[in-house]
Design a protein around this motif. Structure first.
Motif, mmCIF file in Angstrom:
data_model
loop_
_atom_site.group_PDB
_atom_site.id
_atom_site.type_symbol
_atom_site.label_atom_id
_atom_site.label_comp_id
_atom_site.label_asym_id
_atom_site.label_seq_id
_atom_site.Cartn_x
_atom_site.Cartn_y
_atom_site.Cartn_z
ATOM 1 N N LEU A 136 -11.589 -53.487 -4.123
ATOM 2 C CA LEU A 136 -12.702 -52.541 -4.209
ATOM 3 C C LEU A 136 -12.211 -51.118 -4.448
ATOM 4 N N GLU A 137 -11.008 -50.822 -3.952
ATOM 5 C CA GLU A 137 -10.451 -49.481 -4.144
ATOM 6 C C GLU A 137 -9.772 -49.316 -5.498
ATOM 7 N N ARG A 138 -9.842 -50.350 -6.355
ATOM 8 C CA ARG A 138 -9.377 -50.200 -7.738
ATOM 9 C C ARG A 138 -10.415 -49.477 -8.589
ATOM 10 N N PHE A 139 -11.652 -49.423 -8.106
ATOM 11 C CA PHE A 139 -12.682 -48.712 -8.843
ATOM 12 C C PHE A 139 -12.524 -47.204 -8.610
ATOM 13 N N PRO A 140 -12.937 -46.380 -9.573
ATOM 14 C CA PRO A 140 -12.784 -44.926 -9.411
ATOM 15 C C PRO A 140 -13.563 -44.423 -8.195
ATOM 16 N N TYR A 141 -12.952 -43.524 -7.453
ATOM 17 C CA TYR A 141 -13.654 -42.871 -6.356
ATOM 18 C C TYR A 141 -14.598 -41.817 -6.941
ATOM 19 N N GLN A 142 -15.768 -41.637 -6.305
ATOM 20 C CA GLN A 142 -16.784 -40.755 -6.868
ATOM 21 C C GLN A 142 -16.323 -39.305 -6.981
ATOM 22 N N GLN A 143 -15.555 -38.832 -6.014
ATOM 23 C CA GLN A 143 -15.172 -37.416 -6.028
ATOM 24 C C GLN A 143 -14.200 -37.085 -7.150
ATOM 25 N N SER A 144 -13.212 -37.944 -7.366
ATOM 26 C CA SER A 144 -12.133 -37.614 -8.306
ATOM 27 C C SER A 144 -12.157 -38.443 -9.583
ATOM 28 N N GLY A 145 -12.813 -39.598 -9.534
ATOM 29 C CA GLY A 145 -12.744 -40.512 -10.671
ATOM 30 C C GLY A 145 -11.438 -41.278 -10.741
ATOM 31 N N LEU A 146 -10.614 -41.147 -9.693
ATOM 32 C CA LEU A 146 -9.341 -41.860 -9.619
ATOM 33 C C LEU A 146 -9.463 -43.040 -8.661
ATOM 34 N N SER A 147 -8.840 -44.137 -9.013
ATOM 35 C CA SER A 147 -8.704 -45.234 -8.049
ATOM 36 C C SER A 147 -7.618 -44.860 -7.044
ATOM 37 N N VAL A 148 -7.490 -45.656 -5.997
ATOM 38 C CA VAL A 148 -6.427 -45.423 -5.010
ATOM 39 C C VAL A 148 -5.059 -45.465 -5.679
ATOM 40 N N LEU A 149 -4.847 -46.439 -6.548
ATOM 41 C CA LEU A 149 -3.556 -46.548 -7.238
ATOM 42 C C LEU A 149 -3.281 -45.327 -8.100
ATOM 43 N N GLU A 150 -4.280 -44.885 -8.841
ATOM 44 C CA GLU A 150 -4.094 -43.720 -9.718
ATOM 45 C C GLU A 150 -3.799 -42.468 -8.904
ATOM 46 N N ALA A 151 -4.517 -42.284 -7.800
ATOM 47 C CA ALA A 151 -4.260 -41.136 -6.934
ATOM 48 C C ALA A 151 -2.854 -41.208 -6.346
ATOM 49 N N ASN A 152 -2.411 -42.406 -5.974
ATOM 50 C CA ASN A 152 -1.059 -42.555 -5.430
ATOM 51 C C ASN A 152 0.005 -42.187 -6.455
ATOM 52 N N ILE A 153 -0.245 -42.567 -7.708
ATOM 53 C CA ILE A 153 0.732 -42.249 -8.766
ATOM 54 C C ILE A 153 0.843 -40.742 -8.960
ATOM 55 N N LEU A 154 -0.285 -40.044 -8.955
ATOM 56 C CA LEU A 154 -0.238 -38.582 -9.089
ATOM 57 C C LEU A 154 0.457 -37.949 -7.890
ATOM 58 N N THR A 155 0.245 -38.496 -6.712
ATOM 59 C CA THR A 155 0.902 -37.977 -5.504
ATOM 60 C C THR A 155 2.408 -38.205 -5.568
ATOM 61 N N ILE A 156 2.830 -39.338 -6.093
ATOM 62 C CA ILE A 156 4.267 -39.602 -6.272
ATOM 63 C C ILE A 156 4.886 -38.544 -7.172
ATOM 64 N N VAL A 157 4.201 -38.210 -8.260
ATOM 65 C CA VAL A 157 4.719 -37.181 -9.180
ATOM 66 C C VAL A 157 4.765 -35.828 -8.487
ATOM 67 N N LYS A 158 3.739 -35.529 -7.694
ATOM 68 C CA LYS A 158 3.685 -34.233 -7.007
ATOM 69 C C LYS A 158 4.798 -34.080 -5.976
ATOM 70 N N ASP A 159 5.108 -35.164 -5.276
ATOM 71 C CA ASP A 159 5.992 -35.080 -4.116
ATOM 72 C C ASP A 159 7.449 -35.438 -4.406
ATOM 73 N N ASN A 160 7.753 -35.879 -5.631
ATOM 74 C CA ASN A 160 9.110 -36.337 -5.927
ATOM 75 C C ASN A 160 9.602 -35.792 -7.270
ATOM 76 N N PHE A 161 10.921 -35.755 -7.412
ATOM 77 C CA PHE A 161 11.501 -35.419 -8.707
ATOM 78 C C PHE A 161 11.479 -36.674 -9.567
ATOM 79 N N ILE A 162 10.686 -36.641 -10.632
ATOM 80 C CA ILE A 162 10.526 -37.796 -11.505
ATOM 81 C C ILE A 162 11.149 -37.481 -12.861
#
Length: 313
Positions: free
Chosen positions: A194-220
């Motif tokens: 159910l969390e694969r669907f876009p969240y209403q506030q951001s339009g990001l799924s949980v996975l997509e939000a996690n990927i952006l957070t990984i980029v924000k918090d790590n040297f990629i």
């Protein structure tokens, strides 16, 4: 009576591992990714194979050898010789949707042999969840020894979940999250779905939000480097390289990439801060069973899927 098992595994790696451990019985290797793409309830049909072949070709450039699949599944046509069927599937969403498909295939073929589940996940002494082919021989054999026989209620649950997954309203899956069964990790997988669907506030799924957070918090260093992070920090999804590579490409609008690596651009920071709904811009039209992910968004307060306004008519 001499026991003659049939094993059904979720991929070649595990099949090869079982052969290495001297499992001599027949093995059906299930090679699918039913957690993505369109599905219909009638899994035991040419229409189903045709639908899946088109999806895998269109989205992942995978050429399906239908003859090879039918040859593998033909082992099920002589099921009378088996005394039981062992289902080797893992704790994640990828495996659990495949597991639902396999149980429904057996049901539609009217195969009524005892079904046993061998499912990996939490292992004593291990810090993280483990896939079956990550277990050492002793651990794997212990899992087999402790396999769980599925009850009629378990099988009925799998049939109901498959029909719902192939349907148009995935909110119907919610009550099953708290339903007790022999599927120890089903609740986690249904929540993850159910969390694969876009969240209403951001339009990001949980996975997509996690990927952006990984980029924000790590040297990629690169998208390939990011792919490695995604594979290691995905929770209950169990996705493979090609699935994450596609998701990362869809998120390209949030990245700035140069010789120094990958960082979030302005849109990326806005997405993480939930300042806009980016679902339309991401434009990920993946279908989950019977539903296009962009047709619904997840509302945190109501804890349910809400029909997307721009697809509402």
């Amino acid at each position: 009576m001499i026991k003659n098992c049939l094993h059904i595994t979720n991929g070649n790696n595990l099949t090869d591992y079982l052969r290495d451990l001297d499992f001599k019985e027949d093995i059906v290797t299930w090679q699918e990714m039913l957690c993505e793409g369109p599905t219909i309830p009638a899994i035991n049909s040419r229409e189903f194979l045709k639908l899946r072949a088109k999806f895998l070709k269109d989205y992942y450039e995978i050429e399906v050898n239908t003859r090879e699949i039918l040859s593998e599944l033909s082992k099920l046509d002589d099921s009378d010789k088996y005394t039981e069927i062992n289902l080797w599937f893992e704790y994640d969403l990828f495996c659990h949707i495949n597991l639902l498909g396999v149980i429904n295939l057996l049901h539609q073929k009217e195969i009524k042999k005892p079904l046993y589940l061998i499912c990996s996940g939490r292992v004593e002494g291990e810090k993280r969840l483990k896939a079956l082919n990550e277990l050492n021989p002793k651990q794997l054999k212990a899992h087999y020894k402790d396999r769980i026989r599925l009850t009629k209620d378990d099988i009925d649950l799998a049939i109901a979940l498959w029909r719902t997954y192939c349907g148009k309203d995935h909110n119907i899956l919610k009550p099953y999250i708290v339903k007790k069964s022999s599927f120890k990790y089903m609740s986690n997988c249904l929540r993850a779905h159910l969390e694969r669907f876009p969240y209403q506030q951001s339009g990001l799924s949980v996975l997509e939000a996690n990927i952006l957070t990984i980029v924000k918090d790590n040297f990629i260093k690169s998208k390939n480097h990011l792919l490695g992070y995604c594979l290691n920090y995905q929770g209950y999804y169990g996705f493979g390289d090609i699935q994450f590579a596609r998701i990362i490409d869809k998120l390209d609008l949030f990245f700035t990439e140069d010789e120094n690596g990958i960082i979030l651009n302005r849109k990326g920071h806005e997405a993480i801060l939930k300042q806009h709904n980016f679902a339309k811009e991401i434009n990920n039209h993946m279908v989950y069973g019977g539903v296009n992910r962009l047709s619904f968004q997840f509302n945190i307060k109501q804890n349910k899927l809400i029909k997307t306004i721009f697809n509402g008519n």
